[in-house]
Design a protein around this motif. Structure first.
Motif, PDB file in Angstrom:
ATOM      1  N   SER A 113       0.839  -1.174   0.000  1.00  0.00           N
ATOM      2  CA  SER A 113       0.000   0.000   0.000  1.00  0.00           C
ATOM      3  C   SER A 113       0.886   1.240   0.000  1.00  0.00           C
ATOM      4  O   SER A 113       2.098   1.148   0.214  1.00  0.00           O
ATOM      5  CB  SER A 113      -0.918   0.008   1.237  1.00  0.00           C
ATOM      6  OG  SER A 113      -1.803   1.123   1.199  1.00  0.00           O
ATOM      7  N   GLY A 114       0.259   2.387  -0.237  1.00  0.00           N
ATOM      8  CA  GLY A 114       1.013   3.628  -0.189  1.00  0.00           C
ATOM      9  C   GLY A 114       0.187   4.792  -0.691  1.00  0.00           C
ATOM     10  O   GLY A 114      -0.865   4.618  -1.313  1.00  0.00           O
ATOM     11  N   THR A 115       0.676   5.988  -0.391  1.00  0.00           N
ATOM     12  CA  THR A 115       0.023   7.207  -0.828  1.00  0.00           C
ATOM     13  C   THR A 115       0.861   7.896  -1.896  1.00  0.00           C
ATOM     14  O   THR A 115       2.069   8.044  -1.745  1.00  0.00           O
ATOM     15  CB  THR A 115      -0.172   8.169   0.352  1.00  0.00           C
ATOM     16  OG1 THR A 115       1.082   8.421   0.987  1.00  0.00           O
ATOM     17  CG2 THR A 115      -1.119   7.585   1.383  1.00  0.00           C
ATOM     18  N   SER A 116       0.215   8.311  -2.983  1.00  0.00           N
ATOM     19  CA  SER A 116       0.872   9.058  -4.056  1.00  0.00           C
ATOM     20  C   SER A 116       2.065   8.270  -4.596  1.00  0.00           C
ATOM     21  O   SER A 116       1.882   7.223  -5.209  1.00  0.00           O
ATOM     22  CB  SER A 116       1.265  10.449  -3.555  1.00  0.00           C
ATOM     23  OG  SER A 116       1.652  11.288  -4.607  1.00  0.00           O
ATOM     24  N   MET A 117       3.302   8.736  -4.375  1.00  0.00           N
ATOM     25  CA  MET A 117       4.463   7.971  -4.821  1.00  0.00           C
ATOM     26  C   MET A 117       4.407   6.546  -4.281  1.00  0.00           C
ATOM     27  O   MET A 117       4.745   5.577  -4.975  1.00  0.00           O
ATOM     28  CB  MET A 117       5.754   8.652  -4.374  1.00  0.00           C
ATOM     29  CG  MET A 117       7.025   7.905  -4.788  1.00  0.00           C
ATOM     30  SD  MET A 117       8.555   8.690  -4.193  1.00  0.00           S
ATOM     31  CE  MET A 117       8.549   8.155  -2.472  1.00  0.00           C
ATOM     32  N   GLY A 118       3.950   6.411  -3.022  1.00  0.00           N
ATOM     33  CA  GLY A 118       3.847   5.073  -2.432  1.00  0.00           C
ATOM     34  C   GLY A 118       2.840   4.196  -3.137  1.00  0.00           C
ATOM     35  O   GLY A 118       3.021   2.974  -3.231  1.00  0.00           O
ATOM     36  N   GLY A 119       1.757   4.794  -3.648  1.00  0.00           N
ATOM     37  CA  GLY A 119       0.800   4.022  -4.433  1.00  0.00           C
ATOM     38  C   GLY A 119       1.372   3.602  -5.773  1.00  0.00           C
ATOM     39  O   GLY A 119       1.086   2.509  -6.275  1.00  0.00           O
ATOM     40  N   ILE A 120       2.207   4.460  -6.351  1.00  0.00           N
ATOM     41  CA  ILE A 120       2.885   4.129  -7.609  1.00  0.00           C
ATOM     42  C   ILE A 120       3.863   2.975  -7.375  1.00  0.00           C
ATOM     43  O   ILE A 120       3.938   2.015  -8.158  1.00  0.00           O
ATOM     44  CB  ILE A 120       3.596   5.376  -8.161  1.00  0.00           C
ATOM     45  CG1 ILE A 120       2.555   6.433  -8.572  1.00  0.00           C
ATOM     46  CG2 ILE A 120       4.482   5.021  -9.357  1.00  0.00           C
ATOM     47  CD1 ILE A 120       3.131   7.809  -8.832  1.00  0.00           C
ATOM     48  N   ILE A 121       4.623   3.061  -6.273  1.00  0.00           N
ATOM     49  CA  ILE A 121       5.541   1.975  -5.900  1.00  0.00           C
ATOM     50  C   ILE A 121       4.765   0.671  -5.736  1.00  0.00           C
ATOM     51  O   ILE A 121       5.189  -0.396  -6.219  1.00  0.00           O
ATOM     52  CB  ILE A 121       6.285   2.326  -4.601  1.00  0.00           C
ATOM     53  CG1 ILE A 121       7.252   3.493  -4.826  1.00  0.00           C
ATOM     54  CG2 ILE A 121       7.041   1.103  -4.057  1.00  0.00           C
ATOM     55  CD1 ILE A 121       7.786   4.110  -3.538  1.00  0.00           C
ATOM     56  N   SER A 122       3.630   0.740  -5.055  1.00  0.00           N
ATOM     57  CA  SER A 122       2.835  -0.463  -4.796  1.00  0.00           C
ATOM     58  C   SER A 122       2.382  -1.122  -6.090  1.00  0.00           C
ATOM     59  O   SER A 122       2.405  -2.357  -6.219  1.00  0.00           O
ATOM     60  CB  SER A 122       1.625  -0.113  -3.927  1.00  0.00           C
ATOM     61  OG  SER A 122       2.034   0.385  -2.674  1.00  0.00           O
ATOM     62  N   CYS A 123       1.979  -0.309  -7.069  1.00  0.00           N
ATOM     63  CA  CYS A 123       1.578  -0.873  -8.366  1.00  0.00           C
ATOM     64  C   CYS A 123       2.760  -1.554  -9.051  1.00  0.00           C
ATOM     65  O   CYS A 123       2.618  -2.634  -9.653  1.00  0.00           O
ATOM     66  CB  CYS A 123       1.008   0.221  -9.250  1.00  0.00           C
ATOM     67  SG  CYS A 123      -0.630   0.812  -8.751  1.00  0.00           S
ATOM     68  N   GLY A 124       3.946  -0.938  -8.943  1.00  0.00           N
ATOM     69  CA  GLY A 124       5.134  -1.556  -9.522  1.00  0.00           C
ATOM     70  C   GLY A 124       5.482  -2.867  -8.856  1.00  0.00           C
ATOM     71  O   GLY A 124       5.914  -3.829  -9.508  1.00  0.00           O
ATOM     72  N   ALA A 125       5.281  -2.929  -7.542  1.00  0.00           N
ATOM     73  CA  ALA A 125       5.553  -4.169  -6.806  1.00  0.00           C
ATOM     74  C   ALA A 125       4.565  -5.262  -7.196  1.00  0.00           C
ATOM     75  O   ALA A 125       4.933  -6.437  -7.342  1.00  0.00           O
ATOM     76  CB  ALA A 125       5.503  -3.899  -5.308  1.00  0.00           C
ATOM     77  N   LEU A 126       3.298  -4.884  -7.385  1.00  0.00           N
ATOM     78  CA  LEU A 126       2.302  -5.866  -7.815  1.00  0.00           C
ATOM     79  C   LEU A 126       2.637  -6.420  -9.197  1.00  0.00           C
ATOM     80  O   LEU A 126       2.388  -7.603  -9.477  1.00  0.00           O
ATOM     81  CB  LEU A 126       0.914  -5.230  -7.827  1.00  0.00           C
ATOM     82  CG  LEU A 126       0.249  -5.070  -6.459  1.00  0.00           C
ATOM     83  CD1 LEU A 126      -0.889  -4.059  -6.518  1.00  0.00           C
ATOM     84  CD2 LEU A 126      -0.262  -6.417  -5.946  1.00  0.00           C
ATOM     85  N   LYS A 127       3.203  -5.586 -10.056  1.00  0.00           N
ATOM     86  CA  LYS A 127       3.620  -6.067 -11.378  1.00  0.00           C
ATOM     87  C   LYS A 127       4.826  -6.998 -11.257  1.00  0.00           C
ATOM     88  O   LYS A 127       4.942  -7.983 -11.995  1.00  0.00           O
ATOM     89  CB  LYS A 127       3.983  -4.865 -12.258  1.00  0.00           C
ATOM     90  CG  LYS A 127       4.715  -5.210 -13.561  1.00  0.00           C
ATOM     91  CD  LYS A 127       3.829  -5.908 -14.574  1.00  0.00           C
ATOM     92  CE  LYS A 127       4.587  -6.385 -15.787  1.00  0.00           C
ATOM     93  NZ  LYS A 127       5.295  -5.355 -16.535  1.00  0.00           N
TER      94      LYS A 127
END
Length: 251
Positions: A113-127
């Motif tokens: 999970s994450g906010t803003s940049m953290g949400g972008i990081i989270s999407c990259g981790a899911l990929k």
């Protein structure tokens, strides 16, 4: 009682939040990344809501942030944005490896999970990692390549872009390997929650919403998108409560 411990995990300064009664028991665990220019401490309120639901939360400081800030200024940090997020995705593996040795994680139930940049990081981790079970994306985006292309266009207008054409293409090719929007099948059956403010002018909601519309379980609560009217680039209390309520059923 909710407990907060300041720990170094995989050589990364982190906060560990959990219900005291569950300290020694494996729990579903959320790795939570903060936003650009922020730090691990600034997401404690959201982490508290999750911990109340019986979820263990670990909040690391990203490169050039918090205890890892060093002497970098805000301008250089912004320019280093994509290197920061790529490194954070790679550090996700190291953090989870060490957390696993502590027997914190219940039956492989690790989420991001994450906010803003953290949400972008989270999407990259899911990929990047099949073993991540799902995610809570707050003001983030799965569309790394499209976001970078827009950022580059903006920087070029202001003559602030420093990379050569070859270096630019190399960066975009690297980002494509982390771009969840290019391979939505990676999360087609996983629980995932998006929150976004409709008036967000920093990370506009449209890219993540278009991605969500391609998911097969979007008609069920398993995959949800909470678009809050009149909210901007700041997670509201309403958004945190909605995300934690969703997490209590799906994490």
């Amino acid at each position: 009682m909710i407990t907060i411990e300041n720990q170094t995990i995989a050589d990364i300064p982190s906060l560990h939040i959990f219900r005291q009664a569950d300290k020694l028991h494996p729990q579903p665990t959320v790795l939570f990344w903060h936003g650009l220019g922020s730090s691990k401490e600034q997401n404690l309120s959201f982490a508290y809501y999750l911990a109340e639901k019986g979820i263990r939360v670990v909040l690391p400081d990203a490169l050039y942030h918090g205890e890892r800030a060093g002497d970098i200024d805000a301008g250089r940090r912004t320019y280093a944005f994509w290197n920061i997020v790529m490194q954070a995705v790679n550090e996700t593996q190291s953090l989870v490896n060490e957390m696993t040795t502590y027997k914190w994680i219940d039956s492989g139930r690790i989420y991001v999970s994450g906010t803003s940049m953290g949400g972008i990081i989270s999407c990259g981790a899911l990929k990047s990692f099949e073993w991540i079970q799902g995610g809570i994306i707050m003001m983030g985006s799965p569309s790394w390549k499209a976001m970078a292309e827009e950022q580059i266009r903006s920087l070029k207008k202001n003559s602030d872009w420093e990379l050569s054409e070859h270096e630019e293409q190399d960066l975009l090719e690297k980002l494509a390997t982390y771009d969840l929007s290019l391979e939505p099948a990676k999360v087609e059956s996983k629980p995932i929650f998006f929150w976004h403010g409709k008036e967000d002018d920093v990370v506009p909601y449209e890219l993540s919403y278009r991605f969500f519309e391609r998911l097969p379980y979007r008609e069920s609560s398993r995959q949800a998108y909470y678009l809050q009217q009149e909210a901007g680039h700041k997670v509201t209390r309403e958004g945190m409560i909605a995300a934690s309520k969703w997490a209590s059923s799906h994490i």
